[in-house]
Motif scaffolding. Structure first.
Motif, PDB file in Angstrom:
ATOM      1  N   GLU A   1      26.656  -0.328 -15.865  1.00 18.86           N
ATOM      2  CA  GLU A   1      27.290   0.846 -15.246  1.00 18.86           C
ATOM      3  C   GLU A   1      26.714   1.114 -13.856  1.00 18.86           C
ATOM      4  O   GLU A   1      27.449   1.474 -12.928  1.00 18.86           O
ATOM      5  CB  GLU A   1      27.113   2.070 -16.142  1.00 18.86           C
ATOM      6  N   LEU A   2      25.417   0.948 -13.704  1.00 22.53           N
ATOM      7  CA  LEU A   2      24.812   1.126 -12.380  1.00 22.53           C
ATOM      8  C   LEU A   2      25.346   0.097 -11.393  1.00 22.53           C
ATOM      9  O   LEU A   2      25.597   0.413 -10.221  1.00 22.53           O
ATOM     10  CB  LEU A   2      23.290   1.010 -12.485  1.00 22.53           C
ATOM     11  N   THR A   3      25.526  -1.127 -11.868  1.00 24.41           N
ATOM     12  CA  THR A   3      26.056  -2.182 -11.007  1.00 24.41           C
ATOM     13  C   THR A   3      27.484  -1.872 -10.589  1.00 24.41           C
ATOM     14  O   THR A   3      27.856  -2.043  -9.411  1.00 24.41           O
ATOM     15  CB  THR A   3      26.018  -3.532 -11.738  1.00 24.41           C
ATOM     16  N   LYS A   4      28.291  -1.384 -11.533  1.00 26.79           N
ATOM     17  CA  LYS A   4      29.679  -1.049 -11.204  1.00 26.79           C
ATOM     18  C   LYS A   4      29.762   0.057 -10.158  1.00 26.79           C
ATOM     19  O   LYS A   4      30.648   0.050  -9.300  1.00 26.79           O
ATOM     20  CB  LYS A   4      30.421  -0.630 -12.479  1.00 26.79           C
ATOM     21  N   MET A   5      28.854   1.014 -10.229  1.00 22.50           N
ATOM     22  CA  MET A   5      28.863   2.110  -9.246  1.00 22.50           C
ATOM     23  C   MET A   5      28.682   1.587  -7.832  1.00 22.50           C
ATOM     24  O   MET A   5      29.313   2.078  -6.891  1.00 22.50           O
ATOM     25  CB  MET A   5      27.746   3.111  -9.567  1.00 22.50           C
ATOM     26  N   ARG A   6      27.821   0.604  -7.682  1.00 21.67           N
ATOM     27  CA  ARG A   6      27.557   0.080  -6.343  1.00 21.67           C
ATOM     28  C   ARG A   6      28.759  -0.655  -5.771  1.00 21.67           C
ATOM     29  O   ARG A   6      28.871  -0.822  -4.556  1.00 21.67           O
ATOM     30  CB  ARG A   6      26.349  -0.859  -6.372  1.00 21.67           C
ATOM     31  N   THR A   7      29.667  -1.120  -6.635  1.00 25.16           N
ATOM     32  CA  THR A   7      30.819  -1.894  -6.168  1.00 25.16           C
ATOM     33  C   THR A   7      31.997  -1.002  -5.771  1.00 25.16           C
ATOM     34  O   THR A   7      32.950  -1.488  -5.162  1.00 25.16           O
ATOM     35  CB  THR A   7      31.284  -2.880  -7.252  1.00 25.16           C
ATOM     36  N   VAL A   8      31.951   0.282  -6.124  1.00 22.66           N
ATOM     37  CA  VAL A   8      33.018   1.211  -5.744  1.00 22.66           C
ATOM     38  C   VAL A   8      32.697   1.763  -4.362  1.00 22.66           C
ATOM     39  O   VAL A   8      31.703   2.463  -4.176  1.00 22.66           O
ATOM     40  CB  VAL A   8      33.151   2.355  -6.764  1.00 22.66           C
ATOM     41  N   ARG A   9      33.528   1.442  -3.374  1.00 23.26           N
ATOM     42  CA  ARG A   9      33.222   1.738  -1.981  1.00 23.26           C
ATOM     43  C   ARG A   9      32.968   3.228  -1.741  1.00 23.26           C
ATOM     44  O   ARG A   9      32.089   3.608  -0.971  1.00 23.26           O
ATOM     45  CB  ARG A   9      34.367   1.260  -1.090  1.00 23.26           C
ATOM     46  N   ALA A  10      33.716   4.074  -2.386  1.00 24.35           N
ATOM     47  CA  ALA A  10      33.607   5.510  -2.121  1.00 24.35           C
ATOM     48  C   ALA A  10      32.375   6.140  -2.754  1.00 24.35           C
ATOM     49  O   ALA A  10      31.981   7.238  -2.360  1.00 24.35           O
ATOM     50  CB  ALA A  10      34.854   6.230  -2.625  1.00 24.35           C
ATOM     51  N   VAL A  11      31.763   5.481  -3.716  1.00 29.67           N
ATOM     52  CA  VAL A  11      30.615   6.077  -4.416  1.00 29.67           C
ATOM     53  C   VAL A  11      29.399   6.228  -3.496  1.00 29.67           C
ATOM     54  O   VAL A  11      28.846   7.328  -3.379  1.00 29.67           O
ATOM     55  CB  VAL A  11      30.275   5.266  -5.680  1.00 29.67           C
ATOM     56  N   PRO A  12      28.923   5.159  -2.825  1.00 26.40           N
ATOM     57  CA  PRO A  12      27.792   5.358  -1.909  1.00 26.40           C
ATOM     58  C   PRO A  12      28.094   6.370  -0.814  1.00 26.40           C
ATOM     59  O   PRO A  12      27.220   7.153  -0.422  1.00 26.40           O
ATOM     60  CB  PRO A  12      27.562   3.949  -1.325  1.00 26.40           C
TER      61      PRO A  12
END
Length: 248
Positions: free
Chosen positions: A7-18
């Protein structure tokens, strides 16, 4: 643990999250400077809340984060792929909630520290330090507020599934609900129990006597407890919706 790391890895791949997380810190710090400068020289005022008032705007970025983490998967259909990898929906939801909590905890801590330092700098000689009365309580309360608001948004988004619906519900609630309607005497007795109104009370220097404009029927920590109940209810509703509803 593997599901949590995934789940942490997936968050980094969503452009709008960071971007939303960086915006939280930036808006929190900038808001503290703006409100600190605006209140500088005025008396009486609450020097601690001067730092944290900007968090009422920074929370929108955290709400976007909480919504996109789960709503984005529903919108793109990748939630079906995720459930193929983790068929146990309870485990899937728990791992995602744990990952969201971990990220919220770190980002909220940085935001609160930046907001306090920036706000007190803007206040100049009227500012307070970390050792002043109520400072730590307000800082812990501000941290809890941001974490719980983010979890509340995550829970709501899990229930309604689409980001547009979730944001369409949450943004008016947090920006127009308790803050707007909370200024209307006839509805104030109800709006004081809305999530942001209850949770933000602890960010003031003291209790009810320091906030005569919007009197509360509870104390600072009780307000945080009310927000925690909102977040818990949203998470439970999201958990039940994910377990018992078709993800299509």
């Amino acid at each position: 643990m593997s599901a949590f790391r995934a789940e942490l890895t997936k968050m980094r791949t969503v452009r709008a999250v960071p971007s939303s997380l960086l915006a939280t810190v930036a808006v929190g710090g900038a808001g503290a400077v703006v409100f600190g400068r605006a209140l500088r020289g005025q008396t009486p005022f609450d020097p601690i809340f001067a730092s944290y008032y900007g968090l009422t705007l920074a929370q929108v970025a955290l709400v976007v984060f909480g919504v996109l983490v789960i709503g984005g998967e529903y919108a793109t259909g990748t939630v079906r792929t995720a459930l193929l990898a983790v068929p146990d929906r309870g485990r899937f939801h728990a791992a995602k909630a744990a990952a969201v909590t971990a990220v919220l905890a770190v980002v909220s801590l940085v935001t609160v520290v930046v907001a306090f330092v920036a706000g007190q700098w803007a206040l100049g000689p009227q500012g307070v330090g970390w050792g002043d009365p109520h400072t730590y309580r307000a800082a812990v309360g501000a941290w809890l507020y941001l974490v719980l608001i983010g979890l509340f948004a995550f829970g709501v988004a899990t229930v309604v599934r689409t980001p547009g619906r979730a944001l369409g519900l949450l943004v008016p609630l947090l920006l127009l609900g308790s803050q707007g309607l909370g200024n209307v005497p006839r509805v104030r007795t109800v709006t004081q129990f809305l999530p942001d109104a209850a949770g933000s009370f602890i960010m003031h220097m003291a209790g009810v006597p320091e906030d005569p404009f919007v009197p509360r029927a509870y104390g600072p920590w009780q307000g945080t407890g009310i927000l925690a109940l909102w977040a818990l209810a949203a998470l439970l509703a999201g958990h039940l919706a994910l377990r018992h509803r078709d993800v299509r």
